[in-house]
Design a protein around this motif. Structure first.
Motif, short mmCIF file in Angstrom:
data_model
loop_
_atom_site.label_atom_id
_atom_site.label_comp_id
_atom_site.label_asym_id
_atom_site.label_seq_id
_atom_site.Cartn_x
_atom_site.Cartn_y
_atom_site.Cartn_z
N VAL A 1 0.83 -1.20 0.00
CA VAL A 1 0.00 0.00 0.00
C VAL A 1 0.87 1.25 0.00
CG1 VAL A 1 -1.69 1.32 1.34
CG2 VAL A 1 -1.97 -1.15 1.05
N LYS A 2 1.94 1.24 0.77
CA LYS A 2 2.84 2.39 0.83
C LYS A 2 3.46 2.68 -0.55
CE LYS A 2 6.94 4.04 3.31
NZ LYS A 2 7.85 4.14 2.14
N ARG B 1 0.80 3.98 -3.03
CA ARG B 1 0.48 5.39 -2.81
C ARG B 1 1.51 6.28 -3.52
NH1 ARG B 1 1.44 5.82 2.33
NH2 ARG B 1 3.38 6.98 2.07
N GLU B 2 2.78 5.94 -3.41
CA GLU B 2 3.82 6.73 -4.05
C GLU B 2 3.67 6.69 -5.58
OE1 GLU B 2 7.50 5.22 -2.68
OE2 GLU B 2 7.17 5.77 -0.59
N GLU C 1 0.76 8.86 -6.77
CA GLU C 1 1.06 10.28 -6.67
C GLU C 1 1.85 10.79 -7.87
OE1 GLU C 1 3.13 10.63 -3.02
OE2 GLU C 1 1.33 10.54 -1.75
N ILE D 1 -7.10 0.17 -8.27
CA ILE D 1 -5.78 0.74 -8.61
C ILE D 1 -5.57 0.68 -10.11
CG2 ILE D 1 -3.31 0.33 -8.41
CD1 ILE D 1 -3.79 -0.54 -5.51
#
Length: 774
Positions: free
Chosen positions: A403-404, A407-408, A411, A440
């Motif tokens: 997930v981390k 997210r990047e 962005e 996603i």
């Protein structure tokens, strides 16, 4: 493109760069390879790929660059840049081979100018250092020591030092000649202590040798004493030695200043060497990999044909038994999402990594290990979530780490991004994981990014089958061998074969059977359906491969047949041309021989003997034709009737068949009638009707057309069935004349008309006799 944690660890780009660096021959080239950053400008990428292509042409034309054994002088140049610094001779001597590389590289560039003009332009622009190289080579020896020829003063000082040392040694050695030398000296040699010549004196004899003690042996039994009579000579030697050291230091400072004056040129030259080495390292790697230059797509189309991962190729170089299975990778703006499914260890992750490293290789100027016609766009960012990035130190589980990273990516991703997601939706509840993964993928598609994801989740297979901008693909699995084939198939989802693979890896049969009973009915039916589709697809693929093989074989056979036909035509044309040339030469010789014979007959008496001799010579000439003109194959006899137009080719006669009498026939040709054997006659088309002018120009004694060149005159059948052959007496009584309109039936084309047998009446008009028309 910014190098970062997100895209490098999963793609193994550092390992690929290390593989490319292995092909470089200098440290500068290796550093360029390991630090290579992808270009993001389309024209720059195309220029770099073109430079690699020209380097490959240069390798084929002239071999590798002359860069062997070049040291890395960048630390030396950095130290030289400090104002007031002086380089050692051992440092400056390392610069010489680098300076010598400049003319070698320019010569190499000239040798490949036609094949690789871009390489030649780089080498031609290299700075020249001939003067500096000669200066360093003259002042320093191979070890970096300053030579006597570095300056006249140094040469004089060193000669003086050698003379003084020799004198001092001689003076001290005289002390060993005394009768008490054994009691005074521990050994008979002259040595140096602190730059001064001394003698080894026994400790107990110290009072007997006056001088200065400079040292003592470890045992204390020997003192090294400078006798007082050589103190002044030693002082003079030390003074000259100091002058020599000062001159050497001055020379090294002067040489350092010379290097510092060309420091900018040297920095640029070393950088150019690194760039050339990097370019040729790419070319060498391309040759080893069998790589091709990819077409750089201005849009967003990925089309890799028979792509191979470079690290797998490197493994096959070491172990040829490890074959690399190529795969086609297709992705475009219309369907930017590709979902790959199939068994574990089937090649799904390799597909992701292959696309990533080939895109990165292309954007640093490399040719890619794929077939001709492959296309790649230019990416600003390549993001990859491959492998488990969980961390105890950062309190990250598998899912939270995913997930981390996601997210990047979300962005930063846009239409110039490539996103690679391995095992999408794993690490959490399958239903929720599939829902998150689908969201996603939809978000990335809306942003225009190109995405390849691998998964085992059934909802994502259905999503890829129904979404208009997504596409399914799967890796093959051979159910007969229970092993993956690593082939990638499009527009068909694949099943995981988890239980099958678990059984192949050693889990018990009973355990696998129990696991099968736990599967849901829907999942079992879906798995069976996918297995059936997989088997049908593999069958169709095998059939297609067989058809392609047959087509290739047929094309090869057709090409071979055409080559054989072309070769046969070429040989036939050569044979015909040669035969025509030989026939032309022979006909010319025969014409000349017959003309000479005719001239001889005109000049000599026409006696029987001379006529027989002429006949013999004519037969000899005609015999030469028989040796090169084999008989034509026998033709089937054709029924002839009086009134038909016939020809006797060997006589050169064409006319009307008048009558047939047994085995002979009478033929009328113009104003002459000839009796010939019936077997030699063949039907012939009627000649076109003659015009009035032609009939008027033809006299009553005009003979038929002449025999073609090469026809034997004595081969005409002049025998008669009723009377037999004419006697030689009758032949000798023929009167030869050159009357108008009289011609002999024979091969006299192109010559003046030869004498004709004057027709005379005879009984029965025997066969072969010329009978004038009444």
């Amino acid at each position: 493109m910014e190098a970062g944690r997100i895209w490098e660890p999963g793609t193994e780009w550092n390992a690929v760069r290390a593989l490319l660096a292995h092909e470089a021959v200098t440290e500068m080239g290796r550093n360029r390879a390991t630090a290579a950053e992808p270009l993001t400008d389309l024209s720059e990428v195309q220029a770099a790929i073109e430079m690699t292509r020209q380097a490959r042409l240069a390798l084929a034309a002239a071999g590798t660059l002359p860069l062997d054994a070049l040291p890395d002088i960048r630390p030396i140049l950095a130290r030289c840049r400090a104002e007031g610094s002086v380089l050692d001779g051992s440092e400056m001597i390392q610069i010489v081979p680098v300076l010598d590389a400049s003319p070698k590289l320019r010569a190499y560039g000239r040798s490949v100018r036609d094949a690789s003009p871009a390489v030649a332009s780089i080498t031609e622009a290299l700075p020249r250092f001939a003067e500096l190289a000669d200066r360093l080579r003259r002042a320093l020896d191979a070890s970096g020591a300053v030579t006597d020829d570095a300056s006249p003063k140094l040469k004089r000082l060193r000669r003086e030092i050698r003379d003084r040392r020799r004198q001092l040694a001689s003076e001290l050695e005289r002390a060993f000649q005394g009768s008490d030398a054994d009691r005074l000296f521990a050994d008979r040699y002259v040595t140096l202590r602190h730059g001064r010549y001394v003698l080894p004196v026994r400790t107990e004899a110290r009072s007997r040798v006056r001088g200065i003690v400079h040292d003592r042996s470890q045992s204390g039994q020997t003192l090294f004493i400078e006798p007082e009579q050589v103190v002044d000579a030693n002082n003079d030697l030390v003074q000259v030695t100091r002058e020599e050291e000062h001159e050497t230091a001055r020379i090294l400072a002067e040489l350092t200043a010379g290097v510092r004056a060309r420091l900018d040129d040297l920095d640029g030259f070393v950088s150019a060497i690194g760039e050339l080495d990097w370019i040729f390292a790419r070319a060498q790697a391309a040759e080893r990999m069998g790589a091709t230059a990819p077409a750089i797509d201005a849009g967003r189309t990925v089309a890799l044909r028979a792509a191979r991962h470079p690290l797998l190729l490197a493994q096959s170089w070491k172990d040829p038994s490890r074959t690399v299975v190529p795969m086609d990778l297709e992705l475009g703006p219309d369907r930017p999402l590709l979902v790959i499914t199939g068994p574990n260890a089937g090649g799904k992750t390799i597909a992701l990594k292959t696309l990533a490293v080939q895109a990165l290789m292309a954007q640093v100027g490399c040719h890619v290990p794929a077939d001709e016609g492959s296309r790649l766009p230019v990416f600003d960012d390549i993001f990859a979530i491959i492998g488990d990035d969980q961390s105890v130190a950062e309190n990250l589980s598998t899912f939270s780490a995913f997930v981390k990273q996601a997210r990047e990516i979300l962005e930063a991703a846009d239409e110039r991004s490539l996103v690679l997601l391995d095992e999408l939706g794993a690490g959490t509840d399958p239903d929720e994981g599939a829902a998150l993964a689908q969201a996603i993928l939809e978000e990335l598609a809306e942003r225009g990014a190109l995405v390849i994801a691998t998964t085992h989740l059934e909802p994502l297979k259905a999503f890829a089958s129904t979404h208009p901008r997504a596409r399914n693909a799967s890796v093959e699995f051979d159910t007969a061998t229970l092993a993956p084939t690593f082939h990638l198939r499009y527009d068909q989802p694949g099943q995981s074969y988890a239980l099958t693979i678990a059984a192949r890896l050693g889990l018990g049969v009973e355990l696998i059977a129990r696991a099968n009973t736990h599967r849901s009915e829907h999942a079992a039916r879906l798995a069976d359906l996918l297995a059936t589709l997989d088997a049908n697809a593999r069958s169709e693929a095998e059939r297609a491969r067989e058809i392609e093989r047959i087509r290739a074989e047929a094309a090869a056979q057709l090409a071979k047949a055409r080559e054989t036909e072309a070769a046969a035509k070429s040989r036939a044309q050569a044979i015909v041309a040669r035969a025509r040339a030989e026939a032309t030469t022979l006909v010319g010789e025969i014409r000349r021989a017959l003309t000479a014979e005719w001239d001889k007959l005109k000049r000599t008496d026409r006696s029987r003997r001379s006529l027989d001799e002429s006949r013999r010579r004519v037969r000899e000439v005609a015999g030469r034709i028989e040796t090169i003109a084999p008989e034509a194959p026998a033709e089937r006899p054709v029924a002839l009737a009086p009134g038909a137009t016939v020809a006797a080719e060997h006589l050169g006669i064409r006319g009307e068949l008048v009558e047939i009498a047994g085995s002979s026939a009478t033929v009328r040709s113009g104003s002459v009638t000839v009796r010939v054997p019936l077997s030699v006659l063949r039907p012939a088309p009627k000649p076109p009707a003659a015009t009035g002018r032609e009939l008027a120009g033809r006299g009553p004694g005009t003979p038929p057309r002449e025999l073609p060149p090469g026809r034997r005159r004595d081969s005409a059948p002049w025998t008669d069935d009723r009377r037999g052959a004419r006697s030689s007496r009758e032949i000798s009584r023929r009167r030869l004349s050159r009357g108008p309109g009289e011609r002999t039936i024979g091969a006299w084309q192109g010559q003046r008309r030869p004498p004709q047998v004057r027709p005379r009446p005879a009984r029965g008009s025997p066969a072969g006799r010329v009978v004038p028309r009444r």
